[in-house]
Scaffold this motif. Structure first.
Motif, mmCIF file in Angstrom:
data_model
loop_
_atom_site.group_PDB
_atom_site.id
_atom_site.type_symbol
_atom_site.label_atom_id
_atom_site.label_comp_id
_atom_site.label_asym_id
_atom_site.label_seq_id
_atom_site.Cartn_x
_atom_site.Cartn_y
_atom_site.Cartn_z
ATOM 1 N N THR A 79 0.823 -1.212 0.000
ATOM 2 C CA THR A 79 0.000 0.000 0.000
ATOM 3 C C THR A 79 0.857 1.261 0.000
ATOM 4 O O THR A 79 0.329 2.376 -0.021
ATOM 5 N N LEU A 80 2.182 1.099 0.055
ATOM 6 C CA LEU A 80 3.078 2.246 0.097
ATOM 7 C C LEU A 80 2.920 3.102 -1.150
ATOM 8 O O LEU A 80 2.558 2.610 -2.223
ATOM 9 N N HIS B 12 -2.890 -7.493 12.098
ATOM 10 C CA HIS B 12 -2.240 -8.221 11.011
ATOM 11 C C HIS B 12 -1.915 -7.196 9.926
ATOM 12 O O HIS B 12 -2.702 -6.961 9.014
ATOM 13 N N VAL B 13 -0.752 -6.600 10.059
ATOM 14 C CA VAL B 13 -0.374 -5.454 9.239
ATOM 15 C C VAL B 13 0.176 -5.883 7.882
ATOM 16 O O VAL B 13 0.032 -5.179 6.888
ATOM 17 N N GLY B 14 0.805 -7.056 7.835
ATOM 18 C CA GLY B 14 1.502 -7.511 6.641
ATOM 19 C C GLY B 14 2.979 -7.673 6.889
ATOM 20 O O GLY B 14 3.692 -8.305 6.110
ATOM 21 N N VAL B 15 3.469 -7.095 7.970
ATOM 22 C CA VAL B 15 4.816 -7.315 8.487
ATOM 23 C C VAL B 15 4.675 -7.466 10.000
ATOM 24 O O VAL B 15 3.682 -7.035 10.583
ATOM 25 N N ARG C 118 -2.563 -5.234 1.112
ATOM 26 C CA ARG C 118 -4.015 -5.352 1.059
ATOM 27 C C ARG C 118 -4.440 -6.799 1.235
ATOM 28 O O ARG C 118 -3.767 -7.724 0.802
ATOM 29 N N GLY C 119 -5.608 -6.987 1.840
ATOM 30 C CA GLY C 119 -6.138 -8.323 2.041
ATOM 31 C C GLY C 119 -5.656 -8.984 3.308
ATOM 32 O O GLY C 119 -5.950 -10.159 3.549
ATOM 33 N N ALA C 120 -4.901 -8.251 4.146
ATOM 34 C CA ALA C 120 -4.427 -8.824 5.401
ATOM 35 C C ALA C 120 -5.615 -9.183 6.294
ATOM 36 O O ALA C 120 -6.644 -8.509 6.291
#
Length: 549
Positions: free
Chosen positions: A252-253, A394-397, A449-451
């Motif tokens: 998303t950056l 659940h951010v993705g990292v 996205r989708g996390a």
């Protein structure tokens, strides 16, 4: 596919040189702890009648159960000499246990015993579950069992067999750890622009967390022939959804915001600093920067006292309860004693101040004087219920998602009102808090996205949001965030100065919201928020004047 491998078994030499344990870092999620339930006795033995060895096991010799638990505890605690001494073959046991743990890069295993039982030949069998955390990959879970036999002296020992370590370990088969080389993931921004560590140096700590095409680090534990090395089976695979794919990770950056964040980090004057910018309407992260560029991702994994930026949450709790309004008079003296002396920055004072004035001038003593308006757990409840702080994100990292413990006493309660004590956050959390205050609705921050989203929150009432916006805007126009006053747009902000320890300079904080973007920055040992984090966010917002598309 490139693999790194290690093996274990009797006679295994030193661990391979490539193997590295992750450094201990502030703000990481809680480490795995040993869960064997133990009751210590003199000499390292353990009492019976606890955990899986209850009173209905009394017909068994209690010493057998105690020895099993002590063996598991020593093994789990990397006390291999102690564990081996509890077996019938100490030399071999010590060598195998040590090589199994180090060769497979296992750290701090969890070994949980089940109920003991007799076998037909007078021995005792103790089943157990092993959860073996493999560094950087995941947890390998399996079950095995300990055989115990009574010795001539009347004591019990673990009857050593390779199969007790793992049922498939034998004289002819051992395990090998294989790691895939996922050191160079392809990552793009929201529009497909490539993001690399060379072009965006402060993203290095973030990009490393996308290793493996979005599936995270990948690897496997193989069962191999001891002589030929041929693979006989796979005991465990590691790697998230999408592992094995060369498809770039789309984040998303926003490249424009990220470039501006890179430039803004230079305004931290060489101090450790980090910032996050995210969208107010959906929580998508636009920029995430760390200084220095090398090291861990303190923007999302750091643990800091948020200082007076936390007064956004405290104000929300007070406004929700009707304890104050913007116009309520709450005196702001220089000092206030609650177990210890609290004071304002530069010992400022504002006699007869309104709550609005207390907020814009960040008056610690005024906020602390209102602590009786909130119950012991109320600040933490508001943080969790309305701002999502302390829930699992659940951010993705990997991320640290905040903590607001119930205060132990009045002094700690006073400190928590101003973002000190045991309140912990980081720029990601405080950017999210700012976005929630501006919109009234919490959106879990995400960088992919989708996390998954397992958070459950409630929206802030409109009247609370209106007052928070008004006070944050006034902080820019007439309060401690005047460093942003010359920028266009209806910017609202809150400064923060967080004490670290006696004799060390304070950390400086600033959070702000402009349009559909919320930002947060911390500068370690920055002394004040306006003076240290202020120039960083001023640079960021100046470089990207509009909202993201």
């Amino acid at each position: 596919m490139t693999h790194l491998s290690s093996t274990h078994g009797p006679g295994l030499g030193p661990a391979p040189s490539y193997r590295r344990r992750p450094p201990r870092r502030t703000g990481r999620k809680a480490a795995v702890a040993v869960t064997v339930v133990l009751a210590a006795l003199a000499g390292g033995a353990y009492a019976a009648g606890i955990g899986p060895f209850g009173q209905d096991d009394e017909p068994l010799d209690p010493a057998a159960a105690a020895q099993a638990r002590a063996f598991l505890a020593d093994w789990a605690g990397d006390r291999f000499d102690g564990a081996a001494a509890r077996t019938t073959s100490p030399v071999t046991a010590r060598q195998v246990l040590r090589s199994f743990t180090s060769g497979l890069d296992i750290s701090r295993p969890r070994l949980t015993a089940a109920r003991a039982a007799r076998t037909g030949d007078g021995a005792v069998r103790v089943p157990f579950t092993a959860k073996m955390p493999v560094s950087g990959l995941g947890t390998w879970t399996y079950t095995s069992q300990l055989p115990l036999r009574k010795q001539e002296n009347g004591g019990w020992k673990v009857d050593w067999k390779l199969s007790l370590v793992h049922p498939h370990l034998s004289e002819s088969a051992k395990f090998r750890l294989e790691r895939e080389d996922t050191s160079a993931p392809k990552v793009t921004d929201r529009a497909g622009t490539s993001l690399t560590g060379d072009a965006y140096p402060s993203l290095q700590a973030v990009l490393a967390q996308f290793a493996g095409g979005g599936g995270g680090p990948r690897g496997a534990i193989r069962l191999v022939d001891r002589v030929t090395g041929d693979v006989e089976g796979t005991e465990a695979r590691f790697g998230g959804k999408g592992a094995g794919s060369d498809k770039p990770v789309t984040t998303t950056l926003d490249a424009s915001w990220q470039a501006a964040a890179e430039k803004a980090m230079a305004r931290a004057d060489g101090k450790n600093a980090s910032l996050v910018a995210l969208r107010v309407d959906n929580g998508e992260v636009l920029a995430m920067a760390n200084s220095p560029a090398t090291g861990f991702n303190r923007a999302v994994s750091g643990t800091y006292a948020p200082g007076s930026t936390w007064k956004i949450v405290t104000s929300s709790a007070l406004l929700l309860k009707g304890a104050v309004t913007q116009d309520t008079v709450v005196d702001c003296p220089k000092h206030l004693v609650v177990g210890k002396e609290f004071h304002n920055v530069e010992t400022s004072e504002f006699p007869g101040a309104t709550f609005r004035k207390d907020f814009t001038e960040s008056c610690n003593t005024a906020f602390i004087s209102l602590r009786g308006k909130l119950g012991g757990s109320e600040l933490g409840d508001v943080a969790r219920t309305y701002f999502g702080v302390g829930q699992e994100w659940h951010v993705g990292v990997p991320s640290y998602d905040g903590s607001v413990p119930v205060p132990k006493d009045e002094t700690e309660k006073a400190a928590s009102m101003i973002g000190q004590g045991r309140v912990q956050a980081n720029p990601l959390i405080m950017a999210s808090v700012t976005a929630t205050a501006a919109s009234g609705t919490f959106h879990q921050p995400v960088i992919v996205r989708g996390a998954e989203n397992t958070t459950q929150t409630r929206p802030l009432p409109g009247s609370v949001v209106t007052q928070l916006r008004s006070m944050m805007r006034a902080t820019v126009t007439e309060g401690t965030a005047r460093v942003l006053a010359d920028l266009p747009g209806e910017i609202g902000a809150k400064t923060g100065t967080a004490e670290v320890s006696e004799g060390e300079p304070n950390n400086g904080w600033l959070v702000a919201r402009r349009g559909n973007v919320a930002v947060a920055c911390v500068v370690e040992q920055g002394v004040t928020g306006g003076g240290s984090a202020g120039p960083v966010l001023h640079s960021l917002l100046s470089a990207v004047p509009g909202d993201p598309s």
